[in-house]
Motif scaffolding. Structure first.
Motif, PDB file in Angstrom:
ATOM      1  N   LEU A  84       0.795  35.652  12.754  1.00 23.33           N
ATOM      2  CA  LEU A  84      -0.188  35.745  11.678  1.00 23.33           C
ATOM      3  C   LEU A  84      -1.353  36.599  12.152  1.00 23.33           C
ATOM      4  O   LEU A  84      -1.997  36.290  13.154  1.00 23.33           O
ATOM      5  CB  LEU A  84      -0.682  34.352  11.274  1.00 23.33           C
ATOM      6  CG  LEU A  84      -1.623  34.305  10.088  1.00 23.33           C
ATOM      7  CD1 LEU A  84      -0.914  34.792   8.822  1.00 23.33           C
ATOM      8  CD2 LEU A  84      -2.141  32.900   9.889  1.00 23.33           C
ATOM      9  N   ARG A  85      -1.611  37.694  11.450  1.00 23.17           N
ATOM     10  CA  ARG A  85      -2.741  38.569  11.773  1.00 23.17           C
ATOM     11  C   ARG A  85      -3.942  38.106  10.955  1.00 23.17           C
ATOM     12  O   ARG A  85      -3.833  37.950   9.737  1.00 23.17           O
ATOM     13  CB  ARG A  85      -2.425  40.011  11.403  1.00 23.17           C
ATOM     14  CG  ARG A  85      -1.344  40.633  12.215  1.00 23.17           C
ATOM     15  CD  ARG A  85      -1.201  42.109  11.826  1.00 23.17           C
ATOM     16  NE  ARG A  85       0.021  42.644  12.369  1.00 23.17           N
ATOM     17  CZ  ARG A  85       0.933  43.298  11.681  1.00 23.17           C
ATOM     18  NH1 ARG A  85       0.769  43.520  10.397  1.00 23.17           N
ATOM     19  NH2 ARG A  85       2.020  43.752  12.268  1.00 23.17           N
ATOM     20  N   PRO A  86      -5.100  37.913  11.601  1.00 20.54           N
ATOM     21  CA  PRO A  86      -6.274  37.462  10.852  1.00 20.54           C
ATOM     22  C   PRO A  86      -6.805  38.561   9.923  1.00 20.54           C
ATOM     23  O   PRO A  86      -6.514  39.745  10.111  1.00 20.54           O
ATOM     24  CB  PRO A  86      -7.291  37.133  11.944  1.00 20.54           C
ATOM     25  CG  PRO A  86      -6.844  37.899  13.141  1.00 20.54           C
ATOM     26  CD  PRO A  86      -5.360  38.066  13.024  1.00 20.54           C
TER      27      PRO A  86
ATOM     28  N   PHE B   5     -13.630  48.665   3.891  1.00 19.21           N
ATOM     29  CA  PHE B   5     -12.784  47.782   3.105  1.00 19.21           C
ATOM     30  C   PHE B   5     -12.268  46.634   3.960  1.00 19.21           C
ATOM     31  O   PHE B   5     -12.246  46.714   5.188  1.00 19.21           O
ATOM     32  CB  PHE B   5     -11.614  48.548   2.476  1.00 19.21           C
ATOM     33  CG  PHE B   5     -10.633  49.112   3.474  1.00 19.21           C
ATOM     34  CD1 PHE B   5      -9.489  48.409   3.816  1.00 19.21           C
ATOM     35  CD2 PHE B   5     -10.850  50.346   4.062  1.00 19.21           C
ATOM     36  CE1 PHE B   5      -8.577  48.921   4.724  1.00 19.21           C
ATOM     37  CE2 PHE B   5      -9.952  50.876   4.973  1.00 19.21           C
ATOM     38  CZ  PHE B   5      -8.814  50.157   5.297  1.00 19.21           C
ATOM     39  N   SER B   6     -11.838  45.564   3.287  1.00 17.21           N
ATOM     40  CA  SER B   6     -11.308  44.380   3.972  1.00 17.21           C
ATOM     41  C   SER B   6      -9.803  44.303   3.792  1.00 17.21           C
ATOM     42  O   SER B   6      -9.265  44.685   2.750  1.00 17.21           O
ATOM     43  CB  SER B   6     -11.932  43.111   3.392  1.00 17.21           C
ATOM     44  OG  SER B   6     -13.318  43.128   3.586  1.00 17.21           O
ATOM     45  N   LYS B   7      -9.135  43.794   4.820  1.00 18.42           N
ATOM     46  CA  LYS B   7      -7.697  43.521   4.748  1.00 18.42           C
ATOM     47  C   LYS B   7      -7.523  42.011   4.869  1.00 18.42           C
ATOM     48  O   LYS B   7      -8.083  41.402   5.775  1.00 18.42           O
ATOM     49  CB  LYS B   7      -6.957  44.169   5.923  1.00 18.42           C
ATOM     50  CG  LYS B   7      -6.634  45.620   5.772  1.00 18.42           C
ATOM     51  CD  LYS B   7      -5.743  46.048   6.922  1.00 18.42           C
ATOM     52  CE  LYS B   7      -5.277  47.464   6.785  1.00 18.42           C
ATOM     53  NZ  LYS B   7      -4.436  47.860   7.936  1.00 18.42           N
ATOM     54  N   PRO B   8      -6.746  41.404   3.982  1.00 24.19           N
ATOM     55  CA  PRO B   8      -6.500  39.958   4.090  1.00 24.19           C
ATOM     56  C   PRO B   8      -5.584  39.665   5.275  1.00 24.19           C
ATOM     57  O   PRO B   8      -4.932  40.573   5.808  1.00 24.19           O
ATOM     58  CB  PRO B   8      -5.826  39.613   2.770  1.00 24.19           C
ATOM     59  CG  PRO B   8      -5.178  40.886   2.341  1.00 24.19           C
ATOM     60  CD  PRO B   8      -6.052  42.005   2.854  1.00 24.19           C
ATOM     61  N   GLU B   9      -5.519  38.404   5.661  1.00 20.09           N
ATOM     62  CA  GLU B   9      -4.589  38.047   6.736  1.00 20.09           C
ATOM     63  C   GLU B   9      -3.166  38.368   6.295  1.00 20.09           C
ATOM     64  O   GLU B   9      -2.860  38.372   5.106  1.00 20.09           O
ATOM     65  CB  GLU B   9      -4.735  36.583   7.141  1.00 20.09           C
ATOM     66  CG  GLU B   9      -4.281  35.584   6.119  1.00 20.09           C
ATOM     67  CD  GLU B   9      -4.468  34.146   6.599  1.00 20.09           C
ATOM     68  OE1 GLU B   9      -5.171  33.897   7.584  1.00 20.09           O
ATOM     69  OE2 GLU B   9      -3.874  33.264   5.968  1.00 20.09           O
ATOM     70  N   SER B  10      -2.322  38.675   7.282  1.00 19.36           N
ATOM     71  CA  SER B  10      -0.944  39.059   6.956  1.00 19.36           C
ATOM     72  C   SER B  10      -0.004  38.542   8.035  1.00 19.36           C
ATOM     73  O   SER B  10      -0.424  38.201   9.131  1.00 19.36           O
ATOM     74  CB  SER B  10      -0.829  40.578   6.837  1.00 19.36           C
ATOM     75  OG  SER B  10      -1.152  41.188   8.075  1.00 19.36           O
ATOM     76  N   LEU B  11       1.257  38.539   7.702  1.00 21.95           N
ATOM     77  CA  LEU B  11       2.293  38.069   8.612  1.00 21.95           C
ATOM     78  C   LEU B  11       3.059  39.268   9.155  1.00 21.95           C
ATOM     79  O   LEU B  11       3.544  40.096   8.377  1.00 21.95           O
ATOM     80  CB  LEU B  11       3.245  37.125   7.872  1.00 21.95           C
ATOM     81  CG  LEU B  11       4.256  36.372   8.705  1.00 21.95           C
ATOM     82  CD1 LEU B  11       3.551  35.422   9.671  1.00 21.95           C
ATOM     83  CD2 LEU B  11       5.180  35.579   7.797  1.00 21.95           C
ATOM     84  N   ASP B  12       3.149  39.395  10.480  1.00 28.66           N
ATOM     85  CA  ASP B  12       3.917  40.462  11.115  1.00 28.66           C
ATOM     86  C   ASP B  12       5.394  40.140  10.912  1.00 28.66           C
ATOM     87  O   ASP B  12       5.888  39.116  11.383  1.00 28.66           O
ATOM     88  CB  ASP B  12       3.577  40.552  12.598  1.00 28.66           C
ATOM     89  CG  ASP B  12       4.253  41.732  13.274  1.00 28.66           C
ATOM     90  OD1 ASP B  12       5.477  41.910  13.095  1.00 28.66           O
ATOM     91  OD2 ASP B  12       3.559  42.462  13.994  1.00 28.66           O
ATOM     92  N   LYS B  13       6.119  41.007  10.204  1.00 27.96           N
ATOM     93  CA  LYS B  13       7.521  40.747   9.882  1.00 27.96           C
ATOM     94  C   LYS B  13       8.408  40.734  11.120  1.00 27.96           C
ATOM     95  O   LYS B  13       9.392  40.008  11.173  1.00 27.96           O
ATOM     96  CB  LYS B  13       8.032  41.786   8.885  1.00 27.96           C
ATOM     97  CG  LYS B  13       7.392  41.649   7.526  1.00 27.96           C
ATOM     98  CD  LYS B  13       7.890  42.702   6.571  1.00 27.96           C
ATOM     99  CE  LYS B  13       7.173  42.562   5.242  1.00 27.96           C
ATOM    100  NZ  LYS B  13       7.567  43.579   4.279  1.00 27.96           N
ATOM    101  N   ALA B  14       8.059  41.521  12.135  1.00 22.17           N
ATOM    102  CA  ALA B  14       8.894  41.591  13.340  1.00 22.17           C
ATOM    103  C   ALA B  14       8.709  40.373  14.242  1.00 22.17           C
ATOM    104  O   ALA B  14       9.679  39.846  14.784  1.00 22.17           O
ATOM    105  CB  ALA B  14       8.572  42.861  14.116  1.00 22.17           C
ATOM    106  N   THR B  15       7.462  39.922  14.417  1.00 22.11           N
ATOM    107  CA  THR B  15       7.194  38.841  15.375  1.00 22.11           C
ATOM    108  C   THR B  15       6.908  37.500  14.719  1.00 22.11           C
ATOM    109  O   THR B  15       6.928  36.474  15.386  1.00 22.11           O
ATOM    110  CB  THR B  15       5.990  39.191  16.259  1.00 22.11           C
ATOM    111  OG1 THR B  15       4.808  39.245  15.442  1.00 22.11           O
ATOM    112  CG2 THR B  15       6.194  40.507  16.980  1.00 22.11           C
ATOM    113  N   GLY B  16       6.586  37.516  13.417  1.00 23.13           N
ATOM    114  CA  GLY B  16       6.216  36.282  12.735  1.00 23.13           C
ATOM    115  C   GLY B  16       4.790  35.854  13.021  1.00 23.13           C
ATOM    116  O   GLY B  16       4.346  34.799  12.573  1.00 23.13           O
TER     117      GLY B  16
END
Length: 95
Positions: free
Chosen positions: A26-28, A13-24
């Motif tokens: 951007l995870r690809p 499965f694929s995961k979309p990019e997301s924002l790490d709430k603790a560090t801000g």
């Protein structure tokens, strides 16, 4: 590779990019495979574990859903649990 994960490929499965709430940060976007691995306990009994790996060769894993594979992996501890990741240098699983 020192460690090899052996198991049955259950899902990719694929995961979309997301924002790490603790560090801000951007995870690809990334692709993951779920592998059902058999762990032999000291007592000799078997325990099945679902391992989710971030993978680098999604097409190779998609072709192997439902088949047993060997994947070279690395490992680290996070929140008192062992986490595994597939190695980039050896990204394609072996049957």
């Amino acid at each position: 590779a020192m460690l090899t994960l052996n198991g049955l490929v259950q899902n990719v499965f694929s995961k979309p990019e997301s924002l790490d709430k603790a560090t801000g940060e951007l995870r690809p976007a990334s692709t993951h495979a779920q592998i059902l691995a058999e762990n032999i306990l000291e007592s000799g009994e078997k325990r099945l574990e679902m391992v989710t790996l971030k993978i680098h060769a999604p097409d190779a894993f998609r072709k192997l859903v439902g088949q047993v594979v060997r994947v070279p992996v690395g490992a680290f501890v996070s929140n008192s649990k062992i986490q595994y990741y597939s190695l980039k240098a050896e990204s394609a699983p072996q049957q």
